[in-house]
Write a protein that holds these residues in place. Structure first.
Motif, PDB file in Angstrom:
ATOM      1  N   ASP A   1       0.833  -1.211   0.000  1.00  0.00           N
ATOM      2  CA  ASP A   1       0.000   0.000   0.000  1.00  0.00           C
ATOM      3  C   ASP A   1       0.863   1.255   0.000  1.00  0.00           C
ATOM      4  O   ASP A   1       2.028   1.228   0.416  1.00  0.00           O
ATOM      5  N   PRO A   2       0.296   2.382  -0.452  1.00  0.00           N
ATOM      6  CA  PRO A   2       1.018   3.657  -0.363  1.00  0.00           C
ATOM      7  C   PRO A   2       1.439   3.938   1.083  1.00  0.00           C
ATOM      8  O   PRO A   2       0.686   3.666   2.017  1.00  0.00           O
ATOM      9  N   GLY A   3       2.643   4.439   1.236  1.00  0.00           N
ATOM     10  CA  GLY A   3       3.158   4.724   2.567  1.00  0.00           C
ATOM     11  C   GLY A   3       3.904   3.563   3.190  1.00  0.00           C
ATOM     12  O   GLY A   3       4.639   3.749   4.164  1.00  0.00           O
ATOM     13  N   ALA A   4       3.711   2.365   2.650  1.00  0.00           N
ATOM     14  CA  ALA A   4       4.445   1.187   3.124  1.00  0.00           C
ATOM     15  C   ALA A   4       5.651   0.960   2.211  1.00  0.00           C
ATOM     16  O   ALA A   4       5.754   1.529   1.127  1.00  0.00           O
ATOM     17  N   ARG A   5       6.539   0.098   2.639  1.00  0.00           N
ATOM     18  CA  ARG A   5       7.765  -0.164   1.887  1.00  0.00           C
ATOM     19  C   ARG A   5       8.055  -1.648   1.867  1.00  0.00           C
ATOM     20  O   ARG A   5       8.161  -2.277   2.924  1.00  0.00           O
ATOM     21  N   PHE A   6       8.135  -2.205   0.685  1.00  0.00           N
ATOM     22  CA  PHE A   6       8.615  -3.584   0.546  1.00  0.00           C
ATOM     23  C   PHE A   6      10.115  -3.589   0.804  1.00  0.00           C
ATOM     24  O   PHE A   6      10.858  -2.761   0.260  1.00  0.00           O
ATOM     25  N   HIS A   7      10.573  -4.525   1.633  1.00  0.00           N
ATOM     26  CA  HIS A   7      11.995  -4.621   1.924  1.00  0.00           C
ATOM     27  C   HIS A   7      12.363  -6.088   2.065  1.00  0.00           C
ATOM     28  O   HIS A   7      11.719  -6.847   2.800  1.00  0.00           O
ATOM     29  N   GLN A   8      13.395  -6.489   1.329  1.00  0.00           N
ATOM     30  CA  GLN A   8      13.900  -7.861   1.438  1.00  0.00           C
ATOM     31  C   GLN A   8      15.415  -7.820   1.309  1.00  0.00           C
ATOM     32  O   GLN A   8      15.956  -7.133   0.434  1.00  0.00           O
ATOM     33  N   GLN A   9      16.089  -8.539   2.195  1.00  0.00           N
ATOM     34  CA  GLN A   9      17.546  -8.598   2.125  1.00  0.00           C
ATOM     35  C   GLN A   9      18.002 -10.051   2.131  1.00  0.00           C
ATOM     36  O   GLN A   9      17.476 -10.883   2.886  1.00  0.00           O
ATOM     37  N   THR A  10      18.966 -10.338   1.265  1.00  0.00           N
ATOM     38  CA  THR A  10      19.538 -11.678   1.183  1.00  0.00           C
ATOM     39  C   THR A  10      21.049 -11.559   1.191  1.00  0.00           C
ATOM     40  O   THR A  10      21.621 -10.700   0.516  1.00  0.00           O
ATOM     41  N   ARG A  11      21.683 -12.423   1.966  1.00  0.00           N
ATOM     42  CA  ARG A  11      23.139 -12.415   2.080  1.00  0.00           C
ATOM     43  C   ARG A  11      23.682 -13.772   1.642  1.00  0.00           C
ATOM     44  O   ARG A  11      23.243 -14.824   2.123  1.00  0.00           O
ATOM     45  N   TYR A  12      24.632 -13.732   0.708  1.00  0.00           N
ATOM     46  CA  TYR A  12      25.303 -14.934   0.215  1.00  0.00           C
ATOM     47  C   TYR A  12      26.748 -14.908   0.702  1.00  0.00           C
ATOM     48  O   TYR A  12      27.512 -13.993   0.372  1.00  0.00           O
ATOM     49  N   HIS A  13      27.132 -15.897   1.504  1.00  0.00           N
ATOM     50  CA  HIS A  13      28.502 -15.981   2.015  1.00  0.00           C
ATOM     51  C   HIS A  13      29.156 -17.233   1.444  1.00  0.00           C
ATOM     52  O   HIS A  13      28.610 -18.339   1.547  1.00  0.00           O
ATOM     53  N   LEU A  14      30.326 -17.060   0.842  1.00  0.00           N
ATOM     54  CA  LEU A  14      31.020 -18.148   0.168  1.00  0.00           C
ATOM     55  C   LEU A  14      32.331 -18.471   0.865  1.00  0.00           C
ATOM     56  O   LEU A  14      33.034 -17.569   1.347  1.00  0.00           O
TER      57      LEU A  14
END
Length: 334
Positions: A314-327
C-alpha cells in the motif's frame, strides 16, 4: 569505475555491465533485469552462477538467469487476482498462469544506475501503473554490495502510490563446481514444511510437514537423491530479521551459506534448463540440472490463498527484502 556497454537488445535498448570487487569476490551485474551475470571467488577459476556474455541469451531461454524477478515472483493462478475490491488481469505467460510478472516484468526492464562504487551498485526501476496489469506507479531498487569475507548482500525495496501486489525475488542459478551438473552438490534448507504443488506447479494450499517427506532438507542431502524440486520451503509466516536458511556445498571445496529476511525459499533443481542455441560461461550450452535456483520470496500465488503471507503493498508502506550470500573455499580440495 563506470558501467560499460554489454549489448543492444532487439528493440534497440542499450544494456550496460557493472563490475564489482571486494572481500575476495568479483561480480558482474547487468542493467537488464538487475541481473547477477557472473560471480567469482578468489582461489577458484570458474564461475559460481550461470550466465552469458551474449545479450540474446537474456532475451531468450536465459531470461530469468540471475535476474530480480517481479513485480510478483513465481506464479499467479489464472493470471488474475482481486485487490481493493476489483479484479486484476495479468499476462498469462505460462499456460493460463502468470510467471515472474509476465513479459513486462522487472527482469525484462533496463534499470538505471543510481549509485556506483568499486564494491557496490544501486539500480532503480520505475514501473508505470497498469504495466502488465499491476496497479500503482512503483519505484523499485536493488543494491548489490560485496564485503569481506566473501559476502554478497542484495537489498530489494519497493514503494507504490496505489494499492498493488509486490513479491520481488532474486533468481540466480548456482553451480559451485563450474561443471555441467549440480547433481553432486549437497543442499540443506532450515524449513519444517513446504508447499505441495499441482501439475501446473501451483501450490495446492496445503502445508506439508517435512518430517518423513522425501524433500526433507533439514540435514544436507545430495541433489542426486532427491525427487523433483520446484517448491517453496516455508521459513516463516512473515518477513523477519536476516537469518541463515540454506547451505549448498559443491565437490570442489566451495560452499554457499544463504541468509534472508524472506519467509519463503523457492528451490528449483533446474530440470528443464536449456540455453541452446546460446552459450553460457566457458562457451558451453546449459542443460538440465546445470544450475540450482534458490529464490528467497514471499509465498507463491498468495492472492489465491488468504492464509498465506500477503503480497499486498500500500502507499506509505515499503517492501523490503535482504539476502546475504557468504562463500567459502576449502583450500584442501582440488
Amino acid at each position: 569505475m563506470k558501467p560499460y556497454p554489454f549489448g543492444t537488445m532487439r528493440d534497440g535498448r542499450e544494456v550496460a555491465v557493472i563490475t564489482l570487487s571486494a572481500g575476495g569476490l568479483r561480480a558482474r551485474v547487468l542493467t537488464l533485469g538487475a541481473i547477477l551475470a557472473d560471480l567469482r571467488l578468489d582461489g577458484a577459476d570458474w564461475p559460481l552462477v550461470l550466465g552469458s556474455d551474449e545479450i540474446g541469451a537474456y532475451e531468450g531461454p536465459m531470461a530469468w538467469f540471475g535476474a530480480v524477478v517481479g513485480p510478483v515472483a513465481n506464479r499467479i493462478s489464472g493470471a488474475r487476482a482481486e485487490l481493493a475490491g476489483r479484479e486484476l488481469r495479468f499476462e498469462a505467460n505460462e499456460g493460463q498462469n502468470t510467471l515472474h510478472g509476465g513479459g513486462s516484468g522487472t527482469s525484462a526492464q533496463v534499470w538505471t544506475v543510481e549509485d556506483l562504487a568499486t564494491d557496490r551498485v544501486t539500480l532503480s526501476l520505475r514501473l508505470a501503473a497498469g504495466l502488465g496489469g499491476f496497479p500503482g506507479n512503483r519505484r523499485i531498487s536493488a543494491e548489490y554490495r560485496l564485503s569481506a569475507p566473501a559476502t554478497l548482500t542484495l537489498t530489494l525495496t519497493a514503494t507504490t502510490d496505489a494499492p498493488t501486489l509486490m513479491n520481488l525475488a532474486h533468481h540466480p542459478y548456482w553451480n559451485l563446481d563450474g561443471s555441467g551438473t549440480t547433481t553432486a552438490h549437497h543442499l540443506s534448507v532450515a524449513a519444517d514444511a513446504y508447499l505441495p504443488t499441482n501439475a501446473a506447479c501451483l501450490p495446492t494450499g496445503m502445508r506439508q510437514p517435512l518430517g518423513g517427506d522425501a524433500r526433507d532438507l533439514r540435514q544436507a542431502r545430495s541433489l542426486a537423491g532427491l525427487p523433483p524440486l520446484d517448491h517453496c520451503f516455508l521459513l516463516a509466516e512473515a518477513s523477519r530479521a536476516l537469518s541463515p536458511v540454506a547451505s549448498l556445498r559443491g565437490t570442489r571445496g566451495i560452499s554457499l551459506q544463504l541468509a534472508t529476511t524472506a519467509p519463503g525459499l523457492q528451490v528449483y533443481d533446474g530440470a528443464k534448463l536449456a540455453s541452446a542455441p546460446w552459450k553460457g560461461h566457458g562457451g558451453a550450452e546449459y542443460g538440465p540440472h546445470c544450475g540450482l535456483a534458490l529464490e528467497p520470496q514471499l509465498w507463491p500465488d498468495a492472492p489465491a490463498h488468504p492464509d498465506f503471507p500477503s503480497v499486498r503493498l500500500d502507499p506509505g508502506a515499503r517492501f523490503h527484502q535482504q539476502t546475504r550470500y557468504h562463500l567459502t573455499l576449502d583450500q584442501e580440495k582440488p
